[in-house]
Design an enzyme around this catalytic site. Structure first.
Site, PDB file in Angstrom:
ATOM      1  N   ASP A  45     -14.302  -6.370  -2.275  1.00 27.78           N
ATOM      2  CA  ASP A  45     -13.180  -5.849  -3.059  1.00 27.78           C
ATOM      3  C   ASP A  45     -13.711  -5.120  -4.288  1.00 27.78           C
ATOM      4  OD1 ASP A  45     -10.605  -5.691  -4.634  1.00 27.78           O
ATOM      5  OD2 ASP A  45      -9.918  -6.963  -2.994  1.00 27.78           O
ATOM      6  N   THR A  49      -6.613  -2.987  -7.253  1.00 26.67           N
ATOM      7  CA  THR A  49      -5.261  -3.562  -7.364  1.00 26.67           C
ATOM      8  C   THR A  49      -5.280  -5.065  -7.123  1.00 26.67           C
ATOM      9  OG1 THR A  49      -4.827  -3.060  -5.030  1.00 26.67           O
ATOM     10  CG2 THR A  49      -4.122  -1.422  -6.642  1.00 26.67           C
ATOM     11  N   GLY A  50      -6.440  -5.603  -6.832  1.00 28.59           N
ATOM     12  CA  GLY A  50      -6.593  -7.050  -6.641  1.00 28.59           C
ATOM     13  C   GLY A  50      -7.301  -7.672  -7.826  1.00 28.59           C
ATOM     14  N   LYS A 105      -8.552   8.219   0.524  1.00 24.93           N
ATOM     15  CA  LYS A 105      -9.980   7.965   0.788  1.00 24.93           C
ATOM     16  C   LYS A 105     -10.212   6.595   1.409  1.00 24.93           C
ATOM     17  CE  LYS A 105     -13.207   9.293  -2.190  1.00 24.93           C
ATOM     18  NZ  LYS A 105     -13.851   9.513  -3.513  1.00 24.93           N
ATOM     19  N   LYS A 119     -18.817  -1.986  14.372  1.00 30.64           N
ATOM     20  CA  LYS A 119     -19.642  -1.437  15.480  1.00 30.64           C
ATOM     21  C   LYS A 119     -21.074  -1.967  15.383  1.00 30.64           C
ATOM     22  CE  LYS A 119     -21.225   3.055  17.231  1.00 30.64           C
ATOM     23  NZ  LYS A 119     -22.358   3.606  16.497  1.00 30.64           N
ATOM     24  N   ALA A 128      -5.131  -3.525   8.829  1.00 27.59           N
ATOM     25  CA  ALA A 128      -3.783  -3.695   8.292  1.00 27.59           C
ATOM     26  C   ALA A 128      -3.123  -2.326   8.226  1.00 27.59           C
ATOM     27  CB  ALA A 128      -3.850  -4.305   6.896  1.00 27.59           C
ATOM     28  N   TYR A 159       0.106   7.538   1.470  1.00 25.58           N
ATOM     29  CA  TYR A 159      -0.068   6.200   2.052  1.00 25.58           C
ATOM     30  C   TYR A 159       0.230   6.237   3.546  1.00 25.58           C
ATOM     31  CZ  TYR A 159       0.686   1.118   2.607  1.00 25.58           C
ATOM     32  OH  TYR A 159       0.630  -0.196   3.002  1.00 25.58           O
ATOM     33  N   LYS A 163      -2.554   5.720   6.602  1.00 24.54           N
ATOM     34  CA  LYS A 163      -2.482   4.648   7.596  1.00 24.54           C
ATOM     35  C   LYS A 163      -2.382   5.211   9.011  1.00 24.54           C
ATOM     36  CE  LYS A 163      -2.570   0.977   4.907  1.00 24.54           C
ATOM     37  NZ  LYS A 163      -3.589  -0.084   5.010  1.00 24.54           N
ATOM     38  N   TYR A 173     -12.596   4.857  17.686  1.00 24.60           N
ATOM     39  CA  TYR A 173     -13.766   3.964  17.760  1.00 24.60           C
ATOM     40  C   TYR A 173     -13.670   3.065  18.991  1.00 24.60           C
ATOM     41  CZ  TYR A 173     -16.565   4.754  13.578  1.00 24.60           C
ATOM     42  OH  TYR A 173     -17.436   5.289  12.665  1.00 24.60           O
TER      43      TYR A 173
HETATM   44  P1  NAD Z   1      -3.141  -5.517  -2.669  1.00 28.62           P
HETATM   45  O1  NAD Z   1      -3.109  -4.298  -3.506  1.00 28.62           O
HETATM   46  O2  NAD Z   1      -2.779  -6.811  -3.281  1.00 28.62           O
HETATM   47  O3  NAD Z   1      -4.542  -5.696  -1.976  1.00 28.62           O
HETATM   48  C1  NAD Z   1      -5.379  -4.600  -1.640  1.00 28.62           C
HETATM   49  C2  NAD Z   1      -6.780  -4.975  -2.051  1.00 28.62           C
HETATM   50  O4  NAD Z   1      -7.672  -3.910  -1.681  1.00 28.62           O
HETATM   51  C3  NAD Z   1      -6.930  -5.167  -3.562  1.00 28.62           C
HETATM   52  O5  NAD Z   1      -7.595  -6.374  -3.828  1.00 28.62           O
HETATM   53  C4  NAD Z   1      -7.745  -3.962  -3.997  1.00 28.62           C
HETATM   54  O6  NAD Z   1      -8.525  -4.221  -5.159  1.00 28.62           O
HETATM   55  C5  NAD Z   1      -8.578  -3.709  -2.759  1.00 28.62           C
HETATM   56  N1  NAD Z   1      -9.106  -2.344  -2.663  1.00 28.62           N
HETATM   57  C6  NAD Z   1      -8.432  -1.181  -2.814  1.00 28.62           C
HETATM   58  N2  NAD Z   1      -9.268  -0.143  -2.637  1.00 28.62           N
HETATM   59  C7  NAD Z   1     -10.484  -0.673  -2.344  1.00 28.62           C
HETATM   60  C8  NAD Z   1     -11.758  -0.121  -2.066  1.00 28.62           C
HETATM   61  N3  NAD Z   1     -11.960   1.201  -2.026  1.00 28.62           N
HETATM   62  N4  NAD Z   1     -12.802  -0.958  -1.819  1.00 28.62           N
HETATM   63  C9  NAD Z   1     -12.633  -2.306  -1.848  1.00 28.62           C
HETATM   64  N5  NAD Z   1     -11.441  -2.897  -2.120  1.00 28.62           N
HETATM   65  C10 NAD Z   1     -10.386  -2.079  -2.366  1.00 28.62           C
HETATM   66  O7  NAD Z   1      -2.178  -5.209  -1.414  1.00 28.62           O
HETATM   67  P2  NAD Z   1      -1.695  -6.167  -0.246  1.00 28.62           P
HETATM   68  O8  NAD Z   1      -0.220  -6.260  -0.329  1.00 28.62           O
HETATM   69  O9  NAD Z   1      -2.503  -7.390  -0.206  1.00 28.62           O
HETATM   70  O10 NAD Z   1      -2.030  -5.250   1.015  1.00 28.62           O
HETATM   71  C11 NAD Z   1      -3.223  -5.454   1.760  1.00 28.62           C
HETATM   72  C12 NAD Z   1      -3.213  -4.546   2.971  1.00 28.62           C
HETATM   73  O11 NAD Z   1      -2.070  -4.804   3.785  1.00 28.62           O
HETATM   74  C13 NAD Z   1      -3.180  -3.058   2.628  1.00 28.62           C
HETATM   75  O12 NAD Z   1      -4.015  -2.361   3.531  1.00 28.62           O
HETATM   76  C14 NAD Z   1      -1.733  -2.690   2.854  1.00 28.62           C
HETATM   77  O13 NAD Z   1      -1.601  -1.338   3.206  1.00 28.62           O
HETATM   78  C15 NAD Z   1      -1.343  -3.606   3.987  1.00 28.62           C
HETATM   79  N6  NAD Z   1       0.113  -3.873   3.993  1.00 28.62           N
HETATM   80  C16 NAD Z   1       0.674  -4.754   3.116  1.00 28.62           C
HETATM   81  C17 NAD Z   1       2.048  -4.980   3.160  1.00 28.62           C
HETATM   82  C18 NAD Z   1       2.712  -5.973   2.247  1.00 28.62           C
HETATM   83  O14 NAD Z   1       3.939  -6.178   2.380  1.00 28.62           O
HETATM   84  N7  NAD Z   1       2.014  -6.627   1.343  1.00 28.62           N
HETATM   85  C19 NAD Z   1       2.849  -4.273   4.069  1.00 28.62           C
HETATM   86  C20 NAD Z   1       2.238  -3.372   4.918  1.00 28.62           C
HETATM   87  C21 NAD Z   1       0.865  -3.188   4.900  1.00 28.62           C
END
Ligand code: NAD
Length: 341
Positions: A45, A49-50, A105, A119, A128, A159, A163, A173
């Site tokens: 991570d 956003t985490g 990105k 791979k 996700a 977004y 996706k 892949y």
């Molecule tokens: P979140 O923002 O809490 O978690 C995303 C995590 O990815 C964060 O910890 C952030 O720091 C990390 N991150 C972002 N860019 C990064 C990078 N370049 N390298 C390493 N880490 C990186 O969001 P979430 O709600 O936990 O969502 C997680 C995944 O699930 C996402 O891919 C999101 O698209 C997908 N998703 C979530 C929901 C939902 O309802 N929460 C719905 C549909 C899809």
């Protein structure tokens, strides 16, 4: 459906998993559940956003490692890996509208790197994806066979199209390199560890209600969402990982609620005196959202178990304990506009 995840399809052992975005909302719950099931976890991570606090309870666990890295850079994980769960990406509209290029990105380059890791290691790969691939849907509820109604040049396109590209890359892949892939399309999920100012409806409403502020509903609130409690989602994702199924597979709670109903229920669950304030609706905000979960039920035997009142009560309890609601504002100091979800 079994609760233990020691093997993947074909009796492949599952000893070690990599979770990208492991310090995020969903990633942290996945790390916790994998550890509960005895699987070693490496979380990657960049804390965009985490937050490491989301996995602080695993910090002293020798089976858990958190690595600060950006998956759009080269990813290296020493040792064997049996499963890659690719969850890194900004996920809330407030985040991806603020980080449009990074969102594209991480969906493209980041997914390429995560697939490359799978791979290299001969690991199963699960990405996700999202109900956003259906855009503002013209088919309701949305089955996996629906191709969607997405505006690629609208603000949410960064977004949605990231996706959609990530899904296409995952299939490439699978077909070109024989990587064992799976795609999960996640519908709105809620629960503890959501950021109070991430702009998504439920955490925003809960924070506003607990702070006694107006609860801001976009438009007239007639637009619908189907909200899934996080433990149900995690159970479904790990069942998909364990199965040999490639997806795409919807995981979400088909119980549909209007956003206005969600706001009213939050006010009641918090015992708040807050009023509802109607604000403008964001561009391309979907009018309806409900997963067709027939595939998940047939293939995984999956169905949600935590209903909306129970999930909401658990979420409110967590917000009361863990969140400084009065201090939670976006960077502008304003209450976040709860429209853009
Ligand atoms: P979140 O923002 O809490 O978690 C995303 C995590 O990815 C964060 O910890 C952030 O720091 C990390 N991150 C972002 N860019 C990064 C990078 N370049 N390298 C390493 N880490 C990186 O969001 P979430 O709600 O936990 O969502 C997680 C995944 O699930 C996402 O891919 C999101 O698209 C997908 N998703 C979530 C929901 C939902 O309802 N929460 C719905 C549909 C899809």
């Amino acid at each position: 459906m079994t609760d233990s995840l020691q093997t993947l399809a074909g009796s492949r052992p599952l000893r070690r998993a990599v979770v990208t975005g492991g310090a995020g909302f969903l990633g942290s719950h996945l790390c916790t559940e994998l550890r509960r099931r005895g699987v070693e976890v490496v979380a990657l991570d960049n804390f965009l956003t985490g937050n490491p606090a989301n996995v602080a309870h695993l910090a002293d666990d020798p089976g858990f490692r958190l690595i600060h890295c950006d998956v759009t850079d080269y990813i290296h994980v020493p040792g064997d890996v049996d499963l890659v769960l690719h969850f890194a990406s900004p996920a809330s509209p407030v985040d991806y509208l603020k980080l449009p290029i990074h969102t594209l990105k991480v969906g493209s380059i980041g997914t390429n790197h995560a697939l490359g890791l799978a791979k290299e290691k001969g690991a199963r790969f699960l990405i996700a994806s999202t109900s956003e691939v259906y855009g503002d849907p013209q088919v309701h509820p949305q089955p996996e066979t629906y191709w969607g109604h997405v505006n690629p040049v609208g603000p949410r396109g960064v977004y949605d199209e990231a996706k959609r590209y990530a899904e296409a890359l995952t299939m490439a892949y699978r077909q070109t390199h024989g990587v064992d892939t799976a795609i999960v399309r996640i519908f709105n999920t809620f629960g503890p560890r959501m950021r109070p100012s991430d702009g998504r409806a439920i955490p925003t409403f809960v924070r506003q209600a607990l702070a006694g502020e107006p609860v801001t509903v976009a438009g007239d609130g007639a637009q619908t969402r189907s909200v899934c409690y996080v433990s149900d989602l995690v159970r479904g994702i790990l069942a998909l990982a364990e199965s040999g199924h490639s997806g795409p597979m919807n995981i979400g709670n088909p119980h549909e609620l209007s956003v206005l109903q969600i706001a009213r229920d939050v006010i009641e669950a918090t015992g708040s005196v807050s009023e509802i304030r109607f604000v403008g609706r964001p561009v391309d905000d979907p009018m309806v959202r409900r997963p067709d979960t027939t595939l998940a039920t047939e293939v995984l035997g999956w169905a949600p178990e935590v209903d909306w009142p129970e999930g909401l009560a658990r979420t409110v309890d967590w917000f009361r304990e863990a969140v400084d609601v009065a201090g939670a504002r976006d960077e502008t100091g304003n209450t976040v506009d709860a429209g853009a979800r």
